[in-house]
Design a protein around this motif. Structure first.
Motif, PDB file in Angstrom:
ATOM      1  N   GLU A  82       0.836  -1.193   0.000  1.00 57.47           N
ATOM      2  CA  GLU A  82       0.000   0.000   0.000  1.00 57.47           C
ATOM      3  C   GLU A  82       0.877   1.251   0.000  1.00 57.47           C
ATOM      4  O   GLU A  82       1.851   1.334   0.734  1.00 57.47           O
ATOM      5  CB  GLU A  82      -0.889   0.047   1.246  1.00 57.47           C
ATOM      6  N   VAL A  86       0.360   5.143   0.910  1.00 59.81           N
ATOM      7  CA  VAL A  86      -0.663   5.951   1.575  1.00 59.81           C
ATOM      8  C   VAL A  86      -0.314   7.435   1.531  1.00 59.81           C
ATOM      9  O   VAL A  86       0.845   7.813   1.344  1.00 59.81           O
ATOM     10  CB  VAL A  86      -0.855   5.507   3.048  1.00 59.81           C
ATOM     11  N   LYS A 146      -5.939   4.453  -6.591  1.00 57.91           N
ATOM     12  CA  LYS A 146      -7.214   4.625  -5.891  1.00 57.91           C
ATOM     13  C   LYS A 146      -7.668   6.081  -5.824  1.00 57.91           C
ATOM     14  O   LYS A 146      -8.854   6.358  -5.674  1.00 57.91           O
ATOM     15  CB  LYS A 146      -7.115   4.074  -4.462  1.00 57.91           C
ATOM     16  N   VAL A 164      -5.078   5.008   1.453  1.00 58.16           N
ATOM     17  CA  VAL A 164      -4.338   4.314   0.399  1.00 58.16           C
ATOM     18  C   VAL A 164      -4.584   5.045  -0.918  1.00 58.16           C
ATOM     19  O   VAL A 164      -5.724   5.250  -1.331  1.00 58.16           O
ATOM     20  CB  VAL A 164      -4.783   2.844   0.265  1.00 58.16           C
ATOM     21  N   TYR A 174      -1.622   0.895  -5.133  1.00 57.41           N
ATOM     22  CA  TYR A 174      -1.024  -0.381  -4.744  1.00 57.41           C
ATOM     23  C   TYR A 174       0.101  -0.732  -5.707  1.00 57.41           C
ATOM     24  O   TYR A 174      -0.009  -0.493  -6.918  1.00 57.41           O
ATOM     25  CB  TYR A 174      -2.063  -1.502  -4.782  1.00 57.41           C
ATOM     26  N   LYS A 230      -8.694  -5.026   1.660  1.00 56.36           N
ATOM     27  CA  LYS A 230      -8.041  -3.730   1.615  1.00 56.36           C
ATOM     28  C   LYS A 230      -8.986  -2.666   1.117  1.00 56.36           C
ATOM     29  O   LYS A 230      -8.907  -1.519   1.500  1.00 56.36           O
ATOM     30  CB  LYS A 230      -6.789  -3.795   0.740  1.00 56.36           C
TER      31      LYS A 230
END
Length: 377
Positions: free
Chosen positions: A4, A6, A60, A72, A75, A87
């Motif tokens: 991840e 973030v 995302k 997040v 990925y 997730k």
């Protein structure tokens, strides 16, 4: 297992960060430490580096969208690796809504043309909007010939914050600007002399901003009313000096704050100014390093500006603008000599103090600059 990436927390007060630009697309490979995106939050902008080597599996958070720290944003993993469903459940509610998949190139074209991407139909894999999809949605060439070309650019979080603070400053304070000129002929000579020692001992040079900053700190200690702020129908005056030094960036402005500047020598102050300026340009300032200033200095001398009207950095009561030092004839006693004159512009909050005490403060700054040895003693 997918890694991840973030949204980082850049300070205790940070509530939201925005992805400015994605440097990679889904499916592209990345190396560990490679820049994959730019983010900004209020007055801070920085690069996000890949925490691992692999492939961008999913993005995302699209460009221009703000999310809380810890969210997040993408990925990274092995080529065809599947992201575990759990997730997705960890995402905040803001991230669960359906979004249009669109390539970075297509997004930029759509933004420039002021097209709503949610009205576009994507023909790429999984409905992804491609460059061709956007071009098909643009007005035909005949229509474009009848319209003046217009460039549309989304406003960054940093630009929004600067705009908001400047409007707040003008609307909530009674600002007045006064100007003076300081004869810094002796100071430039002293600066040249000291720089030999500064270079040998500290591997640095002293700038005009360094001397002005020291003169301002000493003057604030003599005129504490200028080291104040007006809030909740009362004036709060500080016994310490947290000095803000405005730093121009490629996409905005940052004001790093030198805590307890009154405790620093000229060399220590100069080192702090250079260190914070470097961090600002590299996007490494933390929120805690741009908060709490009691007075600010902004220098436009490098841009050949003379006198100007600086806007208060709320809730401070004063900000000093420094212009370009120019050579011109001056009288030293009865003798006409070549001198160096430095323009100074002081904006102050008339709710906190009147013109006379503000003028006295500026006169003290001028006196220190014209008698530079007093800055060192």
């Amino acid at each position: 297992m997918a890694v991840e990436v973030v949204m980082p927390k850049l300070g205790m007060s940070m509530k939201e960060g925005t992805v400015s630009v994605w440097n990679k697309e889904v499916g592209e490979t990345v190396n560990k430490g490679e820049s994959i995106a730019s983010i900004n939050s209020e007055k801070i902008e920085m690069e996000i580096e890949s925490p691992a080597e692999g492939t961008i599996l999913d993005i995302k958070v699209p460009e221009g969208e703000g999310v809380p720290p810890g969210t997040v944003i993408c990925y990274i993993g092995e080529g065809n690796e599947q992201i575990e469903e759990k997730k997705e459940k960890d995402l905040p509610p803001k991230q669960k809504k359906e979004r249009k998949k669109i390539s970075p190139v297509a997004r930029k074209i759509a933004q420039s043309a002021n097209l709503d991407i949610h009205t576009l139909v994507g023909t790429g894999p999984d409905g992804r909007i491609t460059k061709a999809d956007v071009l098909r949605a643009l007005p035909d060439e005949k229509e474009k010939q009848h319209n003046e070309p217009t460039k549309h650019q989304p406003v960054s979080m940093m630009r929004k914050t600067i705009a908001s603070r400047m409007m707040e400053s003008l609307q909530t304070s009674a600002q007045l600007t006064i100007t003076m000129k300081a004869d810094v002929t002796k100071l430039t000579a002293l600066q040249s002399e000291l720089n030999e020692t500064a270079a040998a001992r500290h591997d640095m040079k002293l700038t005009m901003t360094d001397f002005v900053a020291k003169a301002v700190v000493l003057s604030l200690l003599e005129h504490p009313a200028m080291n104040s702020q007006y809030q909740n129908d009362r004036v709060e005056t500080f016994e310490y000096v947290h000095l803000g030094i405005a730093a121009a960036l490629d996409h905005g402005l940052a004001v790093p704050v030198i805590q307890h500047a009154e405790k620093l020598s000229l060399i220590e102050l100069a080192k702090s100014i250079k260190s914070y300026g470097k961090k600002a340009r590299e996007g490494r300032l933390l929120h805690d390093e741009i908060e709490g200033s009691t007075f600010t200095i902004t220098n436009l001398g490098a841009y050949a500006v003379e006198h100007f009207t600086p806007i208060l950095n709320p809730p401070e009561a004063g900000i000093l603008g420094v212009g370009k030092a120019d050579h011109m004839p001056v009288y030293h006693g009865n003798e006409l000599c070549k001198g160096t004159i430095l323009p100074l512009s002081l904006t102050f909050d008339h709710r906190v103090l009147d013109g006379a005490p503000a003028s006295q403060f500026l006169s003290t700054v001028k006196a220190y600059l014209e008698n530079p040895v007093s800055i060192l003693l």
